[in-house]
Design a protein around this motif. Structure first.
Motif, PDB file in Angstrom:
ATOM      1  N   THR A  10       1.121  -1.593   0.221  1.00 52.25           N
ATOM      2  CA  THR A  10       0.071  -0.548   0.198  1.00 52.25           C
ATOM      3  C   THR A  10       0.572   1.354   0.158  1.00 52.25           C
ATOM      4  OG1 THR A  10      -0.266   0.584   2.615  1.00 52.25           O
ATOM      5  CG2 THR A  10      -1.417  -1.433   1.693  1.00 52.25           C
ATOM      6  N   PRO A  11      -0.242   2.572   0.026  1.00 54.82           N
ATOM      7  CA  PRO A  11       1.156   3.241   0.438  1.00 54.82           C
ATOM      8  C   PRO A  11       2.254   3.469   0.982  1.00 54.82           C
ATOM      9  CG  PRO A  11      -0.881   4.105  -0.640  1.00 54.82           C
ATOM     10  CD  PRO A  11      -1.324   2.621  -0.780  1.00 54.82           C
ATOM     11  N   LEU A  12       2.027   3.085   1.723  1.00 61.31           N
ATOM     12  CA  LEU A  12       2.634   2.959   3.297  1.00 61.31           C
ATOM     13  C   LEU A  12       4.490   2.584   3.252  1.00 61.31           C
ATOM     14  CD1 LEU A  12      -0.020   1.729   6.356  1.00 61.31           C
ATOM     15  CD2 LEU A  12       0.701   4.890   5.927  1.00 61.31           C
ATOM     16  N   GLY A  13       4.182   1.550   1.671  1.00 60.57           N
ATOM     17  CA  GLY A  13       5.392   0.801   1.795  1.00 60.57           C
ATOM     18  C   GLY A  13       6.457   1.950   1.722  1.00 60.57           C
ATOM     19  N   ALA A  14       7.664   1.637   1.530  1.00 59.07           N
ATOM     20  CA  ALA A  14       8.132   2.439   0.886  1.00 59.07           C
ATOM     21  C   ALA A  14       9.554   1.270   0.313  1.00 59.07           C
ATOM     22  CB  ALA A  14       9.318   3.500   2.128  1.00 59.07           C
ATOM     23  N   THR A  15      10.141   2.005  -1.047  1.00 57.48           N
ATOM     24  CA  THR A  15      11.544   1.639  -1.622  1.00 57.48           C
ATOM     25  C   THR A  15      12.412   1.751  -1.437  1.00 57.48           C
ATOM     26  OG1 THR A  15       9.999   1.227  -3.629  1.00 57.48           O
ATOM     27  CG2 THR A  15      11.882   1.233  -3.848  1.00 57.48           C
ATOM     28  N   ILE A  16      13.709   0.268  -1.073  1.00 55.46           N
ATOM     29  CA  ILE A  16      14.573   1.022  -0.936  1.00 55.46           C
ATOM     30  C   ILE A  16      15.795   0.044  -1.476  1.00 55.46           C
ATOM     31  CG2 ILE A  16      16.646   1.135   1.248  1.00 55.46           C
ATOM     32  CD1 ILE A  16      13.798   1.841   3.405  1.00 55.46           C
ATOM     33  N   ASN A  17      16.695   0.691  -2.040  1.00 52.81           N
ATOM     34  CA  ASN A  17      17.602  -0.140  -2.653  1.00 52.81           C
ATOM     35  C   ASN A  17      16.711  -1.390  -3.283  1.00 52.81           C
ATOM     36  OD1 ASN A  17      19.882   0.630  -0.814  1.00 52.81           O
ATOM     37  ND2 ASN A  17      20.194  -0.500   0.360  1.00 52.81           N
ATOM     38  N   GLY A  18      15.832  -1.216  -4.006  1.00 56.27           N
ATOM     39  CA  GLY A  18      14.946  -1.347  -5.332  1.00 56.27           C
ATOM     40  C   GLY A  18      14.123  -1.813  -5.148  1.00 56.27           C
ATOM     41  N   ALA A  19      14.187  -2.973  -3.916  1.00 58.07           N
ATOM     42  CA  ALA A  19      12.813  -3.512  -3.410  1.00 58.07           C
ATOM     43  C   ALA A  19      11.760  -2.497  -3.333  1.00 58.07           C
ATOM     44  CB  ALA A  19      13.375  -4.563  -2.602  1.00 58.07           C
ATOM     45  N   HIS A  20      10.360  -3.144  -2.827  1.00 51.00           N
ATOM     46  CA  HIS A  20       9.470  -1.837  -2.277  1.00 51.00           C
ATOM     47  C   HIS A  20       9.343  -3.377  -0.392  1.00 51.00           C
ATOM     48  CE1 HIS A  20       6.248   1.077  -2.587  1.00 51.00           C
ATOM     49  NE2 HIS A  20       5.363  -0.081  -2.326  1.00 51.00           N
ATOM     50  N   ALA A  21       9.985  -3.294   0.412  1.00 44.66           N
ATOM     51  CA  ALA A  21       9.765  -4.296   0.798  1.00 44.66           C
ATOM     52  C   ALA A  21       9.926  -3.477   2.599  1.00 44.66           C
ATOM     53  CB  ALA A  21      11.345  -5.361   1.181  1.00 44.66           C
ATOM     54  N   TRP A  22       9.566  -2.025   2.911  1.00 46.23           N
ATOM     55  CA  TRP A  22       9.985  -1.642   4.142  1.00 46.23           C
ATOM     56  C   TRP A  22       8.549  -0.447   4.172  1.00 46.23           C
ATOM     57  CZ3 TRP A  22      13.759  -3.440   1.375  1.00 46.23           C
ATOM     58  CH2 TRP A  22      14.826  -3.484   2.231  1.00 46.23           C
TER      59      TRP A  22
ATOM     60  N   GLN B 182      10.591  -4.028   7.828  1.00 46.05           N
ATOM     61  CA  GLN B 182      10.782  -4.386   7.107  1.00 46.05           C
ATOM     62  C   GLN B 182      10.332  -6.183   7.622  1.00 46.05           C
ATOM     63  OE1 GLN B 182      14.376  -5.756   5.662  1.00 46.05           O
ATOM     64  NE2 GLN B 182      13.443  -6.443   3.476  1.00 46.05           N
ATOM     65  N   PRO B 183       8.799  -5.801   6.739  1.00 48.99           N
ATOM     66  CA  PRO B 183       8.293  -7.496   7.549  1.00 48.99           C
ATOM     67  C   PRO B 183       8.425  -8.193   7.357  1.00 48.99           C
ATOM     68  CG  PRO B 183       7.029  -5.394   7.144  1.00 48.99           C
ATOM     69  CD  PRO B 183       8.378  -4.982   6.431  1.00 48.99           C
TER      70      PRO B 183
ATOM     71  N   SER C 140      15.763  -7.293  10.492  1.00 46.90           N
ATOM     72  CA  SER C 140      17.070  -8.412  10.400  1.00 46.90           C
ATOM     73  C   SER C 140      17.693  -8.749  11.927  1.00 46.90           C
ATOM     74  CB  SER C 140      17.868  -8.200   9.728  1.00 46.90           C
ATOM     75  OG  SER C 140      19.119  -9.133   9.737  1.00 46.90           O
ATOM     76  N   MET C 141      18.332  -7.515  12.702  1.00 41.26           N
ATOM     77  CA  MET C 141      18.174  -7.436  14.575  1.00 41.26           C
ATOM     78  C   MET C 141      17.130  -8.108  15.310  1.00 41.26           C
ATOM     79  SD  MET C 141      21.384  -7.723  16.192  1.00 41.26           S
ATOM     80  CE  MET C 141      22.521  -6.433  14.614  1.00 41.26           C
ATOM     81  N   PHE C 142      16.201  -7.356  15.718  1.00 38.17           N
ATOM     82  CA  PHE C 142      15.194  -8.231  15.918  1.00 38.17           C
ATOM     83  C   PHE C 142      14.849  -9.812  15.659  1.00 38.17           C
ATOM     84  CE2 PHE C 142      14.107  -3.674  15.511  1.00 38.17           C
ATOM     85  CZ  PHE C 142      14.614  -3.289  16.756  1.00 38.17           C
ATOM     86  N   ALA C 143      14.292  -9.600  14.544  1.00 41.13           N
ATOM     87  CA  ALA C 143      14.037 -11.656  14.173  1.00 41.13           C
ATOM     88  C   ALA C 143      14.996 -12.041  14.866  1.00 41.13           C
ATOM     89  CB  ALA C 143      13.826 -11.390  12.593  1.00 41.13           C
ATOM     90  N   VAL C 144      16.539 -12.413  14.888  1.00 41.89           N
ATOM     91  CA  VAL C 144      16.736 -13.132  15.170  1.00 41.89           C
ATOM     92  C   VAL C 144      17.374 -13.425  16.332  1.00 41.89           C
ATOM     93  CG1 VAL C 144      19.127 -12.648  12.518  1.00 41.89           C
ATOM     94  CG2 VAL C 144      19.408 -11.952  14.260  1.00 41.89           C
ATOM     95  N   TRP C 145      17.324 -12.605  17.185  1.00 40.09           N
ATOM     96  CA  TRP C 145      17.367 -12.324  18.172  1.00 40.09           C
ATOM     97  C   TRP C 145      15.805 -13.084  18.681  1.00 40.09           C
ATOM     98  CZ3 TRP C 145      20.842 -12.114  21.102  1.00 40.09           C
ATOM     99  CH2 TRP C 145      22.506 -12.036  21.429  1.00 40.09           C
TER     100      TRP C 145
END
Length: 399
Positions: free
Chosen positions: A115-127, A137-138, A377-382
């Motif tokens: 949705t419009p809440l998403g943002a593109t960083i480094n080519g991927a619309h994943a944030w 980054q869900p 990433s840090m939250f997920a691995v912990w």
């Protein structure tokens, strides 16, 4: 006919009587797997130093504050530790009952990215941009959700003693639930995360005792799907270029192959002991892009040399080894599957991240667990470490 189950039925039979209560002598702290915890902390500390070295001179990124990324990396690690403690306190069995809620929340979050809440960083619309310079980054949390939802389905009847291994209907349900978020993540497109999720699914199926034909079938379907995706042009141009550069590193050394070439130069210049922290010419000269995130291993290779890079590999190996021990010693299939999913996740993501800096794997935009800069990433691995510790702590005292 199903193949023979890898695990004996008696191992996962329900425990007779109430679970033994933890005593003061055998407290939660004493039962923690300290090699895993200390290795993860050491990796986070090394990561902080490497991130600091990679960003202290990059005024275009650090807003003029050489400690900007160091402070945020430390904050991310601190939040991760709190999440780990919370996961241990709740326990993997409590989270098992909350899996439907966690699954629904994960779907909402990754759909919000589109949705419009998403943002593109480094080519991927994943944030999803939260504000104040923070983003989420869900897809990082979807990895955990896939592990938990598949473990819950595949282990329920086995842990209850009704079946020796998951039946075909259960496997189909588990695969469908995993496929839904993976399909959404593919639309972003976040190909690196999808690759990790596929490996997680394979690891979970292998650990569950499901028929090996499922694994073979999924591998064949994955290969066919990759060819179809390529033919249909689903991938963005930058992703296609990354694979092209991997196949032919000399294709465009100043363009699509620039990152990999500079990464190999940085690592190769480190030698045995490196040039010393903060003294790497490639790092100081800012020749390697995204060096605090995807290419953080190049800082270790250049400034700490083979010894420092080898230490990172050793610490990751300790985490994987101890996770295998926890998986083997637990008395429930659910715990074994969760451990297997985390092992597959950490092992593949580490191999892919380090491999792309060496030029033996395509660039996929995956962080190095515990080391790379990045809150999600840090939250997920912990949280994953918390799940491993919970499985270890809540094992019956007699086990």
């Amino acid at each position: 006919m199903q193949t023979a189950n890898k695990f004996s039925v008696s191992r996962y039979a329900p425990e007779r009587g109430a679970m033994a209560k933890l005593t003061a002598r055998d407290s939660v702290v004493r039962r923690l797997d300290w090699p895993i915890l200390l290795s993860a902390l050491a990796l986070s500390f090394l990561g902080a130093m490497l991130v600091w070295s990679a960003t202290r001179n990059r005024t275009s990124l650090n807003q003029g504050d050489p400690y900007y990324f160091l402070a945020r990396h430390a904050l991310n690690t601190g939040i991760g530790l709190v999440l780990m403690i919370g996961t241990i306190w709740l326990g993997h069995r409590t989270l098992r009952g909350a899996v439907p809620i966690l699954y629904g929340l994960s779907l909402v979050l990754i759909l919000a990215v589109l949705t419009p809440l998403g943002a593109t960083i480094n080519g991927a619309h994943a944030w999803i941009v939260i504000g104040g310079g923070f983003s989420l980054q869900p897809s990082e949390f979807v990895k955990i959700t896939i592990i938990l939802v598949m473990a819950m389905l595949l282990a329920t009847r086995v842990d209850a003693g009704d079946l020796a291994h998951p039946d075909h209907r259960t496997v189909v349900k588990a695969l469908c639930l995993a496929a839904a978020p993976m399909g959404i993540v593919m639309l972003m497109p976040d190909l690196g995360s999808v690759m990790v999720m596929i490996v997680i699914v394979l690891g979970v199926l292998l650990a569950s005792g499901a028929s090996n034909r499922w694994v073979v079938g999924l591998l064949g379907a994955g290969a066919s799907g990759a060819i179809l995706i390529w033919q249909l042009g689903v991938l963005d141009e930058y992703q296609i270029n990354r694979f092209a550069a991997f196949a032919n590193p000399e294709l465009d050394p100043a363009g699509v192959g620039y990152n990999t070439n500079q990464a190999r130069i940085a690592i190769g210049s480190g030698g045995l002991t490196g040039s010393g922290l903060f003294h790497g010419s490639q790092t100081t000269g800012q020749f390697v892009p995204e060096q605090q995130t995807d290419f953080v291993f190049t800082v270790a290779g250049e400034e700490l040399g083979f010894v420092g890079a080898g230490l990172i590999l050793l610490l990751l190996g300790v985490i994987l080894w101890r996770a295998c021990m926890i998986a083997r010693e637990t008395t429930e299939l659910y715990g074994t599957i969760v451990c297997a999913g985390i092992i597959a996740w950490f092992a593949f993501q580490s191999f892919e991240n380090i491999g792309m800096t060496l030029g033996i794997m395509p660039v996929a935009g995956l962080p190095l667990p515990f080391v790379s800069y990045g809150g999600s990433s840090m939250f997920a691995v912990w949280v994953a470490i918390g799940l491993l510790q919970s499985i270890k702590v809540q094992r019956p005292l007699s086990a």
